[in-house]
Motif scaffolding. Structure first.
Motif, PDB file in Angstrom:
ATOM      1  N   SER A 249       3.177  -1.500   5.796  1.00 16.98           N
ATOM      2  CA  SER A 249       4.483  -0.859   5.678  1.00 16.98           C
ATOM      3  C   SER A 249       4.561   0.429   6.486  1.00 16.98           C
ATOM      4  O   SER A 249       3.593   1.193   6.575  1.00 16.98           O
ATOM      5  CB  SER A 249       4.783  -0.590   4.208  1.00 16.98           C
ATOM      6  OG  SER A 249       4.755  -1.798   3.472  1.00 16.98           O
ATOM      7  N   ALA A 250       5.739   0.665   7.029  1.00 18.67           N
ATOM      8  CA  ALA A 250       5.969   1.827   7.891  1.00 18.67           C
ATOM      9  C   ALA A 250       6.806   2.882   7.186  1.00 18.67           C
ATOM     10  O   ALA A 250       7.799   2.566   6.533  1.00 18.67           O
ATOM     11  CB  ALA A 250       6.679   1.388   9.177  1.00 18.67           C
ATOM     12  N   SER A 251       6.395   4.122   7.329  1.00 12.84           N
ATOM     13  CA  SER A 251       7.206   5.268   6.927  1.00 12.84           C
ATOM     14  C   SER A 251       7.783   5.868   8.206  1.00 12.84           C
ATOM     15  O   SER A 251       7.043   6.405   9.043  1.00 12.84           O
ATOM     16  CB  SER A 251       6.351   6.298   6.183  1.00 12.84           C
ATOM     17  OG  SER A 251       7.140   7.380   5.746  1.00 12.84           O
ATOM     18  N   VAL A 252       9.088   5.745   8.367  1.00 15.26           N
ATOM     19  CA  VAL A 252       9.766   6.140   9.602  1.00 15.26           C
ATOM     20  C   VAL A 252      10.343   7.538   9.432  1.00 15.26           C
ATOM     21  O   VAL A 252      11.219   7.767   8.588  1.00 15.26           O
ATOM     22  CB  VAL A 252      10.881   5.131   9.959  1.00 15.26           C
ATOM     23  CG1 VAL A 252      11.632   5.585  11.202  1.00 15.26           C
ATOM     24  CG2 VAL A 252      10.286   3.737  10.155  1.00 15.26           C
ATOM     25  N   VAL A 253       9.855   8.471  10.237  1.00  9.24           N
ATOM     26  CA  VAL A 253      10.311   9.863  10.185  1.00  9.24           C
ATOM     27  C   VAL A 253      11.242  10.100  11.369  1.00  9.24           C
ATOM     28  O   VAL A 253      10.817  10.026  12.528  1.00  9.24           O
ATOM     29  CB  VAL A 253       9.113  10.834  10.233  1.00  9.24           C
ATOM     30  CG1 VAL A 253       9.607  12.278  10.161  1.00  9.24           C
ATOM     31  CG2 VAL A 253       8.141  10.537   9.088  1.00  9.24           C
ATOM     32  N   LEU A 254      12.511  10.358  11.082  1.00 13.47           N
ATOM     33  CA  LEU A 254      13.472  10.631  12.154  1.00 13.47           C
ATOM     34  C   LEU A 254      13.392  12.084  12.585  1.00 13.47           C
ATOM     35  O   LEU A 254      12.802  12.934  11.904  1.00 13.47           O
ATOM     36  CB  LEU A 254      14.882  10.260  11.687  1.00 13.47           C
ATOM     37  CG  LEU A 254      15.064   8.801  11.233  1.00 13.47           C
ATOM     38  CD1 LEU A 254      16.509   8.536  10.848  1.00 13.47           C
ATOM     39  CD2 LEU A 254      14.592   7.819  12.299  1.00 13.47           C
TER      40      LEU A 254
END
Length: 471
Positions: A249-254
């Motif tokens: 799973s990916a934690s996407v930080v904008l």
């Protein structure tokens, strides 16, 4: 070390007829228990008992079933500290969270199933038809070693709530909390044969259970490889399956996110239960322009972690469950470094001060390219992969470029922007800006993370057949 009777069939504890098995301590490697595992004959007896008990159990009222489940939840909550202490040893869960995760969360989930059951509509008029929901029959539940009781609460418990009887096969690596749970079921007054326990290997007990013709549904949590094998075995009998499998799973930080909050929470989401979590946030996707800042935050955060004995309240990260798992995790780290990954923190060295004989891995952060094996395969240990991207479009593409789709996270200073990105992620659940886990929401995966759902009414509905009565 104790001798354990790990077969419970028709309300009677017995010694299995299979291989002699051991439960080891993740903390120091000593043997916690020995027992004879279940074999195919034990599974046959368990399925026969469940089949005999089904008519009477299916005829019980919703109130009776809900009441028994709540009584069981109360007993689990009462024994939460004991269950947590056992899980700390056989799984490696740090004591600080063990009683919560392996005790109180389990009790809360059981109560949620009872509440869901009481409000569920078993009949519905659709035009000139009466649509009925009826229990499938005998449910087979096969659980993994990382959260044995929580998985039991999302498989066995909704099956019983629906009016099914059940046979449970937990992992032989960490069965002791499950044995304690069945003691609670018996104390709560569950009738004989309604729930049966067979602790054994996949070869001796698992395959016999999946292929038994009396089983109407198989619910499995574990590796994608084993899930595919279960689906193959169940196919000739047209046996329904639900599969909750691996994740990356990916934690996407904008680029407008609160970086401190996002990095700290993502690291926690990776390391929970020492990284032994299928939904762990093991990929951290960050703007390249903020990569140096992200890595500084990670170095500082990892330096503050206490890695060691899971029985110590000060421990943040404990051991993985077995020596084999430790070697697998270390092999992934070493392979990644050989392929060009950059070590940000941790690494394959020893854990200073940890008990001898335990299965410890240093919390490790690697900067990787998306194509590396460690960025694509489930490691199931305390390893975080940082991936830098140049745009939101690339972040979404990287997050979705995986065989898995179990969980994920998005971080942004603009909640609407975060939600828009969350909608684009091909995964079964997404947390926006740290949104809390919800036991009533559906949990399950896309792609090779499996199919079917657990939790709330979504999990309950897996155990029903649907009948249309034309009026």
């Amino acid at each position: 070390m104790q001798q354990v009777q790990a077969t419970y069939v028709d309300a009677t504890w017995a010694v299995g007829g299979g291989a002699e098995l051991e439960v080891g301590s993740a903390a120091d490697g000593r043997v916690l228990a020995r027992f004879r595992g279940a074999d195919a004959q034990d599974v046959d007896r368990a399925c026969a008992a469940a089949d005999r008990a089904w008519d009477a159990w299916a005829a019980t009222s919703v109130g009776e079933r809900a009441g028994l489940l709540r009584a069981t939840a109360d007993l689990v909550a009462k024994r939460a500290d004991e269950l947590g202490a056992v899980a700390s040893l056989e799984v490696g869960t740090p004591a600080r969270m063990a009683s919560t995760v392996h005790g109180h969360l389990v009790a809360a989930t059981i109560r949620d199933v009872a509440t869901t059951l009481e409000s569920y509509a078993f009949e519905e008029r659709v035009g000139t038809s009466l649509v009925l929901k009826e229990p499938i029959g005998v449910a087979a539940a096969i659980t993994a070693w990382n959260y044995p009781l929580y998985q039991l609460a999302t498989k066995l418990v909704p099956a019983l709530a629906a009016g099914c009887t059940a046979v449970l096969k937990p992992s032989e690596i960490a069965p002791l909390t499950t044995v304690a749970f069945f003691e609670a079921l018996a104390e709560a007054g569950l009738p004989a044969g309604v729930a049966n326990l067979v602790v054994g290997t996949g070869a001796e007990a698992g395959e016999a259970l999946v292929t038994d013709p009396r089983v109407g549904i198989v619910s499995f949590t574990g590796s994608t490889r084993t899930g595919a094998r279960i689906a193959e075995l169940a196919a000739p009998g047209i046996t329904r399956t639900t599969l909750e499998l691996g994740g990356k799973s990916a934690s996407v930080v904008l680029d407008d996110a609160d970086l401190g909050q996002a990095v700290s929470a993502s690291l926690r989401g990776c390391l929970i239960n020492n990284g032994q979590t299928c939904a762990a946030l093991t990929r951290l996707v960050v703007p390249r322009s903020r990569l140096a800042e992200v890595e500084r935050l990670l170095v500082d955060a990892v330096a503050q972690l206490v890695t060691g004995d899971p029985r110590d309240e000060a421990t943040d990260v404990g051991p993985v469950a077995s020596a084999a798992q430790r070697e697998r995790v270390l092999g992934h780290i070493e392979d990644a470094l050989a392929q060009g990954a950059v070590l940000v923190a941790g690494g394959p060295g020893p854990v200073d001060g940890a008990p001898a004989g335990g299965h410890y891995v240093r919390p490790t952060v690697l900067r990787v390219e998306p194509h590396l094996r460690i960025a694509r395969e489930e490691v199931f240990g305390p390893v975080l992969c940082v991936i830098a991207v140049d745009s939101t479009e690339e972040a979404v593409a990287v997050a979705n470029d995986t065989d898995y789709g179990l969980s994920g996270a998005v971080w942004s200073g603009d909640p609407d922007r975060a939600l828009a990105v969350a909608r684009r992620l091909r995964t079964g659940q997404v947390a926006v800006n740290g949104g809390a886990f919800n036991i009533s929401a559906p949990f399950g995966g896309y792609k090779r993370s499996g199919y079917g759902r657990e939790g709330g009414r979504f999990g309950l509905e897996e155990y029903f057949e649907t009948k249309a009565v034309q009026l």
